[in-house]
Motif scaffolding. Structure first.
Motif, PDB file in Angstrom:
ATOM      1  N   ALA A   4       0.838  -1.201   0.000  1.00  0.00           N
ATOM      2  CA  ALA A   4       0.000   0.000   0.000  1.00  0.00           C
ATOM      3  C   ALA A   4       0.868   1.244   0.000  1.00  0.00           C
ATOM      4  N   GLY A   5       0.549   2.168  -0.893  1.00  0.00           N
ATOM      5  CA  GLY A   5       1.278   3.426  -0.976  1.00  0.00           C
ATOM      6  C   GLY A   5       2.562   3.376  -1.782  1.00  0.00           C
ATOM      7  N   ASP A  41      -0.733   2.987  -9.623  1.00  0.00           N
ATOM      8  CA  ASP A  41      -1.096   3.918  -8.552  1.00  0.00           C
ATOM      9  C   ASP A  41      -2.441   3.504  -7.951  1.00  0.00           C
ATOM     10  N   ASN A  74      -2.702   2.474  -4.120  1.00  0.00           N
ATOM     11  CA  ASN A  74      -3.246   3.540  -3.283  1.00  0.00           C
ATOM     12  C   ASN A  74      -4.763   3.567  -3.157  1.00  0.00           C
ATOM     13  N   THR A  87      -6.429   0.067  -0.112  1.00  0.00           N
ATOM     14  CA  THR A  87      -6.743   0.844   1.088  1.00  0.00           C
ATOM     15  C   THR A  87      -8.140   1.467   1.114  1.00  0.00           C
ATOM     16  N   ASP A 112      -8.657   4.473  -0.169  1.00  0.00           N
ATOM     17  CA  ASP A 112      -8.329   5.887   0.023  1.00  0.00           C
ATOM     18  C   ASP A 112      -9.215   6.758  -0.884  1.00  0.00           C
ATOM     19  N   ALA A 164      -7.330   9.224  -3.188  1.00  0.00           N
ATOM     20  CA  ALA A 164      -6.790   8.527  -4.360  1.00  0.00           C
ATOM     21  C   ALA A 164      -7.909   8.209  -5.347  1.00  0.00           C
TER      22      ALA A 164
END
Length: 156
Positions: A3-4, A21, A25, A29, A31, A34
């Motif tokens: 992750a990330g 990406d 991201n 997760t 996110d 993102a």
């Protein structure tokens, strides 16, 4: 994939950067920031579910919520990218994801490792995922969930 930390390589095509990406991201997760950066306003997800095809249209926030729910139920998971091919605005990715069974799913009260194979083709335009076609080995996952006598590691 962690992750990330998306995969990169020299002269990586822009569409591949968006997809890696996304995997690192958003797919891992949920996110929401993102999601707004990597997804178009409405993304069509063409999914193979059992023996039928289904298209789900989601806004970025809805996809982020979907992943966040999955992580909340099953805990964090990992993705191991096996293959990534790029042709113009299309990116094909084949991966394995590993996480845990959801003890609240009603199949088995034990929390055990769960490994799924998946592949998807993403269409990227204007720096965002516009639509994608995905297949996940749900039968393999179901077999892991319903076989309470043998763990996935013992089957290898």
């Amino acid at each position: 994939m962690v992750a990330g930390q998306p995969h990169t390589w020299p002269e990586m095509p822009a569409a591949a950067r968006v997809v890696t990406d996304f995997l690192a991201n958003l797919r891992l997760t949920g996110d929401a920031v993102a999601a707004r950066r990597l997804f178009a306003d409405r993304v069509s997800a063409h999914q193979v579910v059992a023996e039928t095809d289904e298209t789900v249209v989601r806004r970025p926030e809805e996809y982020a919520d979907h992943v966040a729910d999955m992580v909340a139920a099953n805990g964090p998971f990992q993705i191991q990218v096996e293959e990534l091919l790029v042709e113009g605005d299309h990116v094909y990715v084949r991966w394995h994801q590993q996480g845990w069974t959801d003890p609240n799913a009603g199949v088995d009260a034990a929390r055990r490792p769960l490994r799924e194979a998946a592949s998807a083709v993403y269409r990227v335009a204007e720096g965002r995922i516009q639509e994608y076609w995905i297949q996940i080995d749900r039968l393999g996952a179901l077999r892991q969930l319903t076989d309470s006598t043998t763990s996935p590691q013992e089957k290898k």
